[in-house]
Design an enzyme around this catalytic site. Structure first.
Site, short mmCIF file in Angstrom:
data_model
loop_
_atom_site.label_atom_id
_atom_site.label_comp_id
_atom_site.label_asym_id
_atom_site.label_seq_id
_atom_site.Cartn_x
_atom_site.Cartn_y
_atom_site.Cartn_z
N TYR A 45 0.83 -1.21 0.00
CA TYR A 45 0.00 0.00 0.00
C TYR A 45 0.86 1.26 0.00
CZ TYR A 45 -4.02 -3.00 0.59
OH TYR A 45 -4.99 -3.94 0.38
N GLU A 85 -2.81 -6.70 -4.10
CA GLU A 85 -3.48 -5.64 -3.33
C GLU A 85 -2.70 -4.34 -3.45
OE1 GLU A 85 -4.66 -6.37 0.72
OE2 GLU A 85 -5.20 -8.46 0.33
#
Length: 671
Positions: A518, A554
């Site tokens: 992230y 992700e």
């Protein structure tokens, strides 16, 4: 035992070996879960019957759904109270106050008080049902099947214990022929335990809350970032089979040129001698295109229609119907079962994943089974909408983060040409004990037995974000991968890794490297600088270390729908779009590098989590709201995914969704 079916076919240039490797195991769920609160004397070490075949009504089988409104009662703090007072021997309404509870659904959001939402421990369900008398007259076996109860369940029929199952998200069944009455109603009672411990899959921990010396409740904690919904989450079936019946059908497929091959193995439980099998393969129009008279063999189909993903072929998701019939010595029909078959292959090299010998680039999502009110309960309205949105965006794949989804979802994916990375419930795996290893492998046994025939399933994911820096992770995941390979060699195995490539101990065991990161959110919050460089550098480092295809499973940023800030600022829709764009730059560079196989944004839709100051009503990284309405990011991702699909198909870029301009200069003439 292991059953291996090998069929050799001569082609013009080579000898091709088709192999199905399927473990047919008398699997047992350990009966000593260190502290699940289901009564220990009741929770015996029980042979597991995995509910492998999805229940269907046929000429020889009947089917009833027990979905609807059940009776529900929360256990007092003392988990033994219901057992001591015989709640399973009588209607719950006779034991005290009950509330109506829909099945399937999570129970947490049905009530109006926090104590039910946050309850930790046992809850009780019951309902009455009738069994048609003709089932007995026809000497049918009667089966009770739960498609998913989270996390553990003990089941009684008419006050008699019939089965126990641990590990949510997966089906279990038991024959109840000798427990049901045909002349009166039957009482079905289920106790459900949602406690997660160090040896459950997934893991968690429990803390007792006291006022003085009195224990008033328990608190559950866990590290994964989604709400621990509980209850009877999927449909409950009552169905029949003949005395001699088809127990399982195993299918594998291959392709040579325009010819498709279907390798099959039908296993059955037999009380009749001299039985044989009749195998029939039908196309979409109901025309029989192949057949055989053996219980194990191969069907060859010239000019076959192959199973292709969405936007990769004009007719994606083509399915044949395989009908397997068990015949008696005089040719009479004993049992029959049908399932959908997609003819396709999945192969992989050190750089590329191939479907039907063509390289594929995965454009997808991480998702959750999550919605308002129902929690993780199966909801056909929600999932038909989800698939419509998946196709609208132009995606071709999703990962079942972080557990197996309802079987009906895989059926929809098969039909619509949407690929799946199928993930077991092992999320944030830690500690790596022998007891945990056995349950982890058990979850994959049940998952693979359930999902082995779905053409949409192209990969197995054996964990999400495990603590794979731990030295014990090396042997642990080596054992897990070996177990998966003993059951299925036709699909690659992966883990969604969150640890740095320098310290991870799991990657060497995998076929495909998936990583979660992230940038711009948990790392360097609010900064768009260097995101693209960081992603390219990390993906390249994973490839250099392991020489395997790499996928980013992700990335993303939380966004409050309707929050707009210019210049972009964290939590705004503008910032989510900007973070995505920086990743898109990286992905395009990686697509040219030759080893990068896909991009999965986190997440498809907003979802509920445990209460924390870092979550505003849940995780808001969805490109859709929890109500499935688009944020600006959905339109942005749609433009990219449709452009990628066109590029990979060699087509022109798609036109803008809405007219903007013809890009012609202003024309002016003097009168």
């Amino acid at each position: 035992m292991n059953t291996r079916l090998c069929i050799m076919i001569k082609s013009r240039s080579s000898l091709v070996i088709f192999s199905i490797v399927v473990s047919i195991v008398n699997a047992t769920v350990p009966g000593t879960a260190s502290a699940n609160e289901i009564n220990q004397p009741q929770k015996k070490k029980t042979q597991f019957n995995g509910g492998t075949l999805y229940p269907r009504a046929t000429e020889t089988r009947d089917l009833r759904r027990l979905d609807g409104i059940w009776n529900f009662r929360r256990s007092p703090t003392d988990p033994e109270y219901g057992y001591r007072n015989g709640w399973y021997e009588q209607d719950l309404e006779k034991t005290g106050p009950i509330i109506p509870m829909p099945v399937p659904a999570s129970y947490n959001d049905i009530g109006e008080d926090a104590s039910l939402r946050d309850h930790v421990g046992l809850v009780w369900y019951d309902r009455r049902f009738h069994v048609p008398p003709w089932w007995s007259k026809m000497e049918q076996r009667v089966w009770l099947r739960f498609s998913s109860v989270h996390y553990a369940a003990q089941v009684w029929v008419n006050g008699k214990p019939v089965t126990y199952h641990e590990i949510g998200h997966l089906p279990f069944e038991v024959e109840v022929t000798d427990f049901v009455s045909y002349n009166s109603s039957n009482l079905l009672t289920v106790v459900v335990d949602n406690t997660l411990l160090s040896d459950t899959v997934p893991q968690g921990s429990i803390r007792d809350i006291f006022v003085g010396n009195t224990k008033i409740r328990q608190e559950q904690s866990y590290t994964f970032d989604f709400f621990n919904y509980a209850g009877i989450h999927r449909s409950v079936f009552l169905y029949t089979t003949p005395q001699a019946y088809i127990d399982d059908v195993i299918v594998n497929t291959d392709i040579q040129g325009l010819t498709g091959f279907v390798v099959y193995n039908v296993t059955y439980k037999n009380t009749i001698s001299n039985t044989q099998c009749l195998i029939q393969l039908y196309d979409k129009n109901g025309t029989q295109v192949a057949g055989a008279n053996d219980c194990a063999g191969l069907l060859e189909l010239g000019n076959a229609n192959f199973w292709w993903p969405y936007l990769m072929h004009p007719e994606p998701g083509y399915l044949y119907t395989l009908r397997a019939s068990l015949l008696g010595p005089l040719g009479e029909l004993i049992d029959t079962y049908s399932l959908k078959v997609g003819i396709r292959t999945v192969t992989w090299s050190n750089t590329t994943i191939y479907l039907n010998d063509k390289p594929i680039y995965l454009r997808g999502f991480g998702m959750h089974e999550d919605s308002d009110l129902r929690g993780k309960g199966w909801d056909p309205v929600l999932w038909v909408k989800n698939f419509n949105l998946i196709k609208w965006v132009g995606a071709n794949v999703f990962r079942t983060s972080h557990y197996p989804y309802a079987e009906e979802i895989y059926q929809l994916a098969d039909e619509q040409g949407i690929m799946i990375i199928d993930e077991c419930p092992g999320v944030d795996t830690d500690i790596f004990t022998d007891a945990l290893l056995e349950k982890h492998k058990q979850s994959l046994t049940e998952l693979i037995r359930r999902d082995k025939n779905h053409p949409s399933v192209i990969m197995w994911s054996i964990s999400n974000e495990p603590r794979s820096q731990n030295v014990k992770a090396n042997a642990y995941f080596g054992n897990v991968v070996k177990h998966v390979k003993s059951m299925d060699l036709s699909r690659p195995v992966t883990i969604a890794i969150a640890q740095n490539y320098l310290i991870d101990k799991s990657g060497q065991h995998l076929d495909v490297i998936c990583f979660n990161r992230y940038n711009g959110w948990y790392a360097n919050t609010g900064s768009l600088l260097n995101i693209a460089a960081y992603v390219v550098d990390e993906a390249t480092a994973w490839f250099r270390k392991h020489n395997k295809p790499v996928i980013m499973t992700e990335y993303g940023a939380d966004t409050i729908a309707g929050l707009h800030m210019l210049p972009e600022y964290v939590w705004s829709e503008e910032y989510q779009v900007a973070v995505m764009s920086e990743h898109f730059k990286a992905f395009d560079r990686l697509r040219h590098a030759g080893f990068f196989s896909g991009e999965f944004i986190w997440n498809f839709a907003d979802f509920k989590t445990a209460q924390t100051i870092t979550r505003v009503g849940g995780n808001k990284k969805g490109i859709f709201t929890r109500a499935r309405q688009p944020k600006a990011s959905a339109h942005h991702l749609r433009a990219r995914y449709l452009a990628l699909a066109a590029a990979d198909a060699g087509a022109a870029p798609p036109a803008p969704a809405l007219y903007v301009s013809d890009h012609a200069p202003l024309a002016r003439s003097e009168l």
